[in-house]
Design an enzyme around this catalytic site. Structure first.
Site, short mmCIF file in Angstrom:
data_model
loop_
_atom_site.label_atom_id
_atom_site.label_comp_id
_atom_site.label_asym_id
_atom_site.label_seq_id
_atom_site.Cartn_x
_atom_site.Cartn_y
_atom_site.Cartn_z
N HIS A 43 0.82 -1.21 0.00
CA HIS A 43 0.00 0.00 0.00
C HIS A 43 0.86 1.27 0.00
CE1 HIS A 43 -3.84 2.00 0.59
NE2 HIS A 43 -3.19 2.85 1.38
N HIS A 89 -11.04 2.63 -1.06
CA HIS A 89 -11.26 2.17 0.32
C HIS A 89 -12.07 0.89 0.26
CE1 HIS A 89 -10.89 4.07 4.54
NE2 HIS A 89 -9.73 3.85 4.02
#
Ligand SMILES: Nc1ncnc2c1ncn2[C@@H]1O[C@H](COP(=O)(O)OP(=O)(O)O)[C@@H](O)[C@H]1O
Ligand SMILES: [Mg+2]
Lengths: 749, 79, 250, 79
Positions: A43, A89
């Site tokens: 990430h 998300h």
């Protein structure tokens, strides 16, 4: 103390551990390992994607800020820049749809105001499993409420987006949120720490144990002070963020600020190291000064917490009081937690004692980069093979059947009106919204100028599954075309690359192909990528989602009042089709909805033609020669025409040419009506303007033809002189308008 | 029979609403209120007349519909 | 004249009201911070939309304790024109400047769209330029706009002609189909007994420019410009009663 | 000391949330649930150590801030 289990729990490979020891010249302690693990996570480090992302074009005369900062920015004239970015998300929204989506909105908004820009608009790109599958409605309802709950409260209009449904997302929905803001180009602020001795401030919500990721979670085993259970779910606080937004923008008006960054993924760790590394400096903080919501938090927990609504600031020495005063006005307490140092180290102390000490570069620039193996999936061959002759339909077309097919497609949740969704979003706050959601690209005027910005997010993931390279090209082309249809010249793009597990060569192949396609489309259309986000490991039970490279494009309209919407304006206008259809049905909505198959190859895309088309429509809008424009994509020409009639209740009478893609006329009709050939736009124009429109098209080398007229209450489409579709507009509009809303009827008497 | 269901955020989940209310109370001079947490409260009118059955029904409803098990916990009372 | 636009923490339509007053109407406007205790030289006060204090407890529940509120009350008591829009309306209710309360929309969803309201009363500083019965197309954007008042209060509101705006169809029909949130008697806006304090859920400041799809909100803001120019203490405004029917068809 | 405050809509006030939940429960087959009403529930951590003082404080806070007397009533408990 640090053994294989601990490494595994942190997602750190033995090789990576070896490198860590090399950088430090010793074994890390647990806090240091935690810091490395989050900074080297996929990430934060983009370790699997970086080699590919580097190939994307990021330059152009309009680019004010390319990738690398919290958001990208393009010049929009008048000394102003549009600052924008998209972020995913996905996983949090699956666990807790409302809070996951809400905190996603909160995060992307922080990325924008961190740059010194006032956020003026939001878009969202959502993917769910089949709407009628168990659980989908609850997810959709929660996600939409979460986006609304956060965006409405903070006062940023959500002016557009897209929603698609496909079984491949059943176990892994996608929630991508885009935000755009406006800054004075000269006032853009970066996330840098510099100037030895300058104080580092923390402001916003207190730090809690929330969001410390499972994979990197400390356990009692290696730290007796940590509690065993930590919630993965974070709760958004839009009110806190609103205060932060206003206070930060006010601080930015002073010259007290050196740099600022929000604490997003990897929280305090990421913001301190990235700011230090961008400024070529070190940052030293003492975690005991960090405001804490819970007692007994360890340095490990404080450094890794992902509590929302927090910002890190580097302030000019001597300006502390000024900054503190502004935050106090907004009832926020800015706390000094450390300072900028000269040695390029991230140094973390706890009550004065050093608990972690790592060279910044080791965490950022020197993070691992992998060129993972790629392999074209063998199954693709079968998927790409489409035998139209085998489709189980009659060979002789009749109007009643074709009407029914059109109604079926119009009522498919992916095509149907998303009004039930965007009605829950405040799309008018800030009084800039020129084109409302549902009318095409979102268009926001820029106060203080004549101009407006148009924006759209798009991706057809069926195309990307069938051909990731071509699919990604389509995503960029469609987003840009939507923006152009509003009358705006595309200036820049951002992207959110949602894929499966990159350690699988087939997924990595999809990824590499998609990035290649995206890059070539960006180059051909001169639309640089100014930033983006990568979301990998979107898999459940080993089954990956379709590759979904969502592209957001931003364009500029010099005259806000020349913006176009999709809707026909009135009767007796000519309907002109720009571009040509070839009856391409591969990967179409028609095949998916009517026949339940995702097969074939996506429509071909000639980027030179696409570019000519987009330039043409922008010029036509600017010269006020057309009154409406609608991109022809999902569902083909018939769906595009129907959508032009909807909301306006203006009918259309249209004659089009047939195509020959099969031996059966029903299939040929389907190709003409529902084929999804690219680079087509339906426009309407006053009859008196038609010669000029056609002349412009000819000059641009774009095929253009008058295909009919607006007016009456029916949608009638004839193919080669034979009536194929004939419906009351109202009848056609019903399934389209109600497909989603009806599944949620919840009316209290 | 009436059942009461109390739904609260799990203690580990941050409650920004409660915190904001607490801060507002402080600024109104209620310094004695250390903290506030906000939850939901439901009154269910049940046809059941047996306490145990009512409790079981209320708990099932709480579990399935009234509370979000990911972030909330609940408590049931029957009168 | 000067508009005083009050900024509560969480207000988000404050700049919109400011923009409408200054850029569209060409008047002066000042943003008044909620911690101020004076309205300075405001001739009209606007409590804008948004989410004061996040609306975490109840809409408007905490804003009513803001330091600026006594000054607003005093201003209203002197007959000064006060307009509460959306969240501002909710704050006026919570602080007792207007009667009643807000419940969640009956469909429990936030709702944002253009709607129609009918002007029921023209003897307020915010409707004096309108025709009685005039239909205005103005957007709403709220999750808690379901106006409630008990039967007594409601009948007093009706008999005192305090319902200023009602939700209606494009042609002016007041019925349940036109009611977006379940408000009693389709109430979209009311005034106090003295008629100088008006609260409304729809956002007139969002309907002031053709570019944004309509200018029907202007009549409301221009009304108050007239009222102030006329030096009218609203109590003195000609009490030509409006002719629109006072009881909605339900 | 901990005080609990329960805020409910007055019986005469229509409760759209409770109604919606009741209908949802019926459609899920819970025919035994006649009606649902939704309220709010607050836990206050008070510095006070005396029951009466805590009760009085909680009641004051409920009266002034937590409940809107036009539509709501409240109940206070101290543990
Ligand atoms: N999630 C959403 N939020 C806001 N607006 C949306 C959303 N989904 C779709 N819309 C709006 O509905 C319209 C149709 O969307 P879409 O079918 O994706 O358009 P197009 O085919 O032009 O790309 C657009 O105006 C879009 O902005
Ligand atoms: Mg689209």
């Amino acid at each position: 103390m640090i053994d294989a289990t601990v490494l595994e729990r942190h997602g750190v490979t033995p090789d990576e551990y070896h490198r860590i020891v090399g950088f430090l010249g010793r074994e890390p302690n647990i806090t240091e390992l935690g810091i490395f693990s989050v900074m080297w996570s996929e990430h934060c480090s983009y370790k699997s994607s970086r080699v590919h992302l580097r190939t994307l074009p990021t330059e152009g005369p309009q680019v004010v800020q390319g990738p690398g900062e919290n958001a990208g920015a393009v010049d929009i004239g008048n000394g102003l820049a549009a600052v924008f970015k998209i972020e995913s998300h996905n996983h949090p929204s699956f666990i807790e749809p409302y809070q996951g989506a809400a905190t996603g909105v909160g995060g992307i908004i922080r990325d924008i105001f961190t740059m010194g820009a006032r956020p003026i608009g939001l878009l969202n790109s959502l993917r769910f499993g089949a709407l009628d599958a168990p659980g989908t409605k609850r997810l959709l309802e929660g996600v939409v409420a979460g986006i609304a709950g956060y965006g409405n409260s903070i006062g940023i209009p959500t002016v557009g987006g897209e929603v698609a449904f496909d079984p491949c997302y059943a176990g892994n929905p996608l929630v991508n949120v885009f935000c755009i803001g406006i800054a004075k180009t000269s006032d853009i602020i970066k996330g840098v720490a510099s100037g030895v001795g300058n104080p580092v401030y923390y402001v916003g919500a207190k730090t809690g144990r929330d969001g410390i990721h499972g994979a990197t979670m400390a356990s009692a085993e290696f730290d007796e002070r940590s509690a065993e259970k930590r919630p993965a779910v974070q709760v958004g606080d839009p009110f806190m963020e609103k205060l932060l937004l206003e206070a930060c923008l006010e601080v930015m008006q002073t010259d007290a600020l050196i740099g600022i960054q929000d604490m997003g993924a990897a929280g305090l760790t990421c913001s301190t190291t990235e700011m230090g590394s961008r400024g070529g400096a070190g940052v030293e903080i003492d975690v005991s000064h960090v405001p804490q919501r819970e007692t007994g938090m360890t340095p490990y927990e404080i450094m890794l917490s992902e509590s929302q609504e927090r910002m890190l600031l580097v302030v000019k020495k001597g300006c502390e009081a000024e900054v503190e005063r502004i935050f106090e006005k907004w009832d926020l307490h800015a706390v000094r937690i450390g300072e900028v140092t000269a040695d390029g180290m991230l140094r973390v102390k706890e009550r004065g004692a050093v608990v972690a000490e790592i060279p910044n570069r080791a965490l950022t620039d020197e993070a691992p980069v992998y060129r993972r193996p790629t392999e074209r999936p063998a199954s693709l061959e079968t998927a790409q093979t489409l035998d139209l002759e085998a489709l189980p339909i009659a060979s002789a077309p009749d109007v009643a059947t074709t009407n029914r097919v059109l109604l079926l497609i119009l009522g498919s949740p992916s095509i149907a009106s998303k009004r039930w969704i965007y009605r829950q979003y405040d799309h008018m706050v800030q009084t800039n919204t020129v084109v409302l959601p549902g009318m095409g690209a979102g268009v926001l005027r820029v106060k203080g100028t004549d101009a407006a910005l148009a924006m759209s997010v798009d991706c057809n993931s069926r195309y990307c599954y069938l051909d990731p390279r071509l699919g990604a090209m389509h995503a960029l082309a469609e987003a840009a075309r939507n923006v152009a249809c509003a009358g705006a010249r595309p200036l820049g793009a951002t992207n959110c690359l949602n894929f499966g597990n990159p350690e699988k060569p087939a997924i990595m192949w999809q990824f590499a192909q998609a990035v290649e396609g995206l890059g070539s489309a960006c180059r051909a259309l001169s639309i640089p990528i100014t930033g983006g986000n990568v979301s990998l490991y979107n898999e459940t039970d080993g089954k990956a989602i379709f590759p979904t490279p969502v592209v957001g494009v931003v364009g500029l309209l010099p005259h806000a009042d020349r913006a176009l919407g999709r809707r026909f304006v009135g009767p007796d206008d000519a309907i002109v089709l720009l571009g040509e259809g070839h009856g391409e049905l591969g990967g179409s909505e028609y095949l998916a909805t009517v026949h339940g198959i995702v097969k074939g190859t996506p429509p071909s895309l000639d980027l030179d033609k696409e570019r000519a088309l987009q330039t043409l429509i922008v010029g036509l809008a600017d010269s006020r020669l057309v009154r409406s424009a609608h991109d022809c994509s999902d569902g083909g020409l018939a769906v595009a025409l129907a959508e032009c009639c909807f909301d306006a209740r203006v009918g259309a009478d249209v004659q089009i040419d047939g195509v020959r893609v099969s031996s059966r006329d029903t299939i040929n009709d389907a190709g003409a009506l529902f084929g999804e050939s690219a680079s087509r736009i339906v426009v309407s124009a006053r009859a008196s303007d038609v010669p000029a429109v056609l002349a412009r098209a000819t000059a641009a080398g774009v095929p253009a033809r008058v295909i009919g007229n607006t007016g009456g209450g029916r949608l009638r489409i004839a193919i080669g002189g034979r009536t194929a579709v004939d419906l009351q507009v109202e009848e056609a509009e019903r399934p389209w308008a109600s497909a989603i809303a009806d599944r949620f009827t919840q009316r209290v008497a | 029979m009436r059942a009461r269901v109390y739904v609260t955020l799990k203690p580990s989940v941050f409650d920004p609403q409660g915190r904001t209310i607490a801060e507002a109370l402080h600024s109104l001079g209620y310094a004695n209120v250390d903290d506030v947490r906000q939850g939901k409260y439901f009154e269910l009118d049940l046809q059941t007349t047996e306490v145990d059955a009512a409790k079981a029904l209320a708990a099932e409803v709480a579990d399935k519909v009234l509370a979000n098990p990911v972030i909330e916990s609940y408590r049931v009372e029957v009168e | 004249m000067t508009f005083g636009v009050v900024v509560f923490p969480g207000s988000n339509c404050d700049h919109d009201a400011y923009h409408a007053a200054t850029q569209v109407l060409g008047e002066r406007a000042e943003l008044v911070w909620h911690k101020d205790t004076s309205l300075h030289d405001a001739d009209v006060v606007i409590l804008p939309g948004g989410f004061a204090h996040g609306d975490y407890l109840r809409t408007g529940a905490m804003a009513r304790f803001s330091p600026i509120m006594p000054a607003i009350k005093a201003f209203a008591d002197r007959g000064g024109p006060v307009l509460g829009i959306c969240n501002g309306f909710q704050i006026l209710l919570e602080s007792g400047l207007l009667p009643g309360a807000m419940l969640r929309n009956r469909e429990l969803k936030y709702r944002c769209e253009h709607l129609y309201i009918r002007v029921e009363q023209t003897d307020t500083p915010f409707s004096r330029r309108a025709q009685a019965g005039q239909v205005l197309r103005i957007p709403i954007g709220h999750g808690e706009g379901n106006y409630y008042a008990d039967a007594d209060v409601l009948s007093r509101l009706e008999s005192n002609r305090q319902v200023v705006f009602r939700y209606c169809s494009p042609s002016g029909q007041v019925d349940d189909a036109a009611n977006p949130n379940g408000s009693v008697h389709n109430v979209a806006g009311i005034c106090n007994q003295r008629r100088n304090v008006v609260g409304m859920m729809p956002h007139p400041e969002r309907a002031c420019e053709r570019l944004l799809g309509g200018t029907d909100g202007l009549v409301i803001l221009q009304s108050v410009v007239d009222a102030v120019a006329a030096g009218a203490n609203p109590a003195d405004v000609a009490t030509t009663s409006s002719t629109a029917s006072t009881s909605p068809t339900r």
